[in-house]
Design an enzyme around this catalytic site. Structure first.
Site, short mmCIF file in Angstrom:
data_model
loop_
_atom_site.label_atom_id
_atom_site.label_comp_id
_atom_site.label_asym_id
_atom_site.label_seq_id
_atom_site.Cartn_x
_atom_site.Cartn_y
_atom_site.Cartn_z
CG ASP A 1 -3.04 -20.85 29.42
OD1 ASP A 1 -4.49 -19.59 28.98
OD2 ASP A 1 -4.05 -21.53 29.43
CG HIS B 1 -4.82 -24.79 28.05
ND1 HIS B 1 -6.42 -24.01 28.65
CD2 HIS B 1 -4.91 -26.08 26.80
CE1 HIS B 1 -6.88 -24.58 27.33
NE2 HIS B 1 -7.02 -25.31 26.74
CD GLU C 1 -4.48 -26.46 32.01
OE1 GLU C 1 -3.14 -25.91 32.07
OE2 GLU C 1 -5.57 -26.25 31.77
CG HIS D 1 -6.76 -21.06 26.68
ND1 HIS D 1 -6.68 -21.61 28.33
CD2 HIS D 1 -8.01 -20.68 26.29
CE1 HIS D 1 -8.43 -21.00 28.64
NE2 HIS D 1 -9.43 -21.48 27.46
ZN LIG Z 1 -5.48 -22.12 29.58
#
Ligand SMILES: [Zn+2]
Length: 266
Positions: free
Chosen positions: A155, A38, A103, A145
């Site tokens: 993303d 992500h 992330e 994602h």
């Molecule tokens: Zn995401």
């Protein structure tokens, strides 16, 4: 279940922890077999971290990779972090139970999407190499994602260097077929060619059915695919380059999907 205070890095490349309360147990799977990437899509690193640690926000990831390459672990890999939301890949939903989530700090399309700095990508490569090795995650199951939620998510986006990761042994990638003149399928088109294309996307793993109608979801899947595999033109139209790249990927996937041992715990 274990207390948050006991969180220790699962990867030898990660020095710091910032335990998030937002996790629970994986259900229905013996081991994670998807690695999901992500971008944070927030103004800065601190806002992203605050959100990932906030009980009210009810979101988390296993790792956060900063732009300077610093890495934090937020949730133990053994636990289910909450990063995928409503999502689907290859006959399965509950991607959170099946995956490890990372992330990567970047403002994203909403707040000024920019290139991922070199130090950050070097860190992502180190961490993802370690994760796919320890969990035997197949290259075709290293995903963005937007691949698992194409109607909701953009993303990590078309600036993410999937090719570099693949060259480092992480993820499946083939050189995109050159953009050329020729027939293009697009929104509003109907028929067998559309159905065959949808079937090929579904065979790769995308959540789409061969309806033969080039609807909004179809365009969203094409955009997700282009962001990941054919970034030169991200327009949701299935030109020959997009379709040829998809078929090359399918062949590459079929070549690896048969022979690998199932994922196991390290
Ligand atoms: Zn995401």
């Amino acid at each position: 279940m274990h207390a948050i205070a006991t969180l220790k890095p699962d990867s030898r490349f990660v020095a710091h922890v910032a335990p998030s309360p937002n996790h629970d147990e994986r259900t229905g799977v013996a081991a994670p077999d998807i690695l999901l990437l992500h971008y944070t899509g927030m103004r800065d690193m601190q806002s992203a971290l605050d959100r990932l640690l906030s009980r009210e926000a009810r979101v988390s990831s296993h790792y956060l990779v900063c732009e300077d390459g610093a890495m934090l672990q937020l949730v133990a890999e053994a636990d289910r972090a909450w990063h995928a939301g409503a999502s689907f890949w290859e006959r399965g939903n509950d991607i959170n139970s099946r995956s490890i989530g990372i992330e990567i700090v970047n403002p994203g399309h909403e707040f000024g999407y920019r290139d991922f700095p070199e130090a950050q990508i070097a860190a992502v490569i180190e961490l993802t190499q370690d994760i796919v090795a320890r969990w035997s995650i197949r290259p075709d199951r290293v995903l963005g994602h937007s691949d698992v939620a194409p109607s909701r998510k953009d993303d990590p986006g078309e600036r993410f260097p999937w090719r570099r990761l693949a060259e480092a042994g992480v993820g499946l990638w083939v050189p995109p077929a050159p953009i050329d003149a020729g027939p293009v399928l697009g929104p509003g088109d109907l028929g067998d060619e559309v159905a065959a294309m949808q079937q090929a996307f579904a065979a790769y793993g995308y959540g789409i059915a061969p309806t033969g109608v080039y609807d909004t979801l179809t365009a969203q899947v094409v955009i997700a695919f282009q962001r990941h595999f054919r970034t030169e033109r991200v327009d949701g139209r299935a030109d020959l380059s997009t379709i040829h790249t998809l078929h090359a990927l399918l062949a590459a996937k079929q070549a690896i999907a048969g022979g690998k041992a199932p994922a196991r715990k390290p």
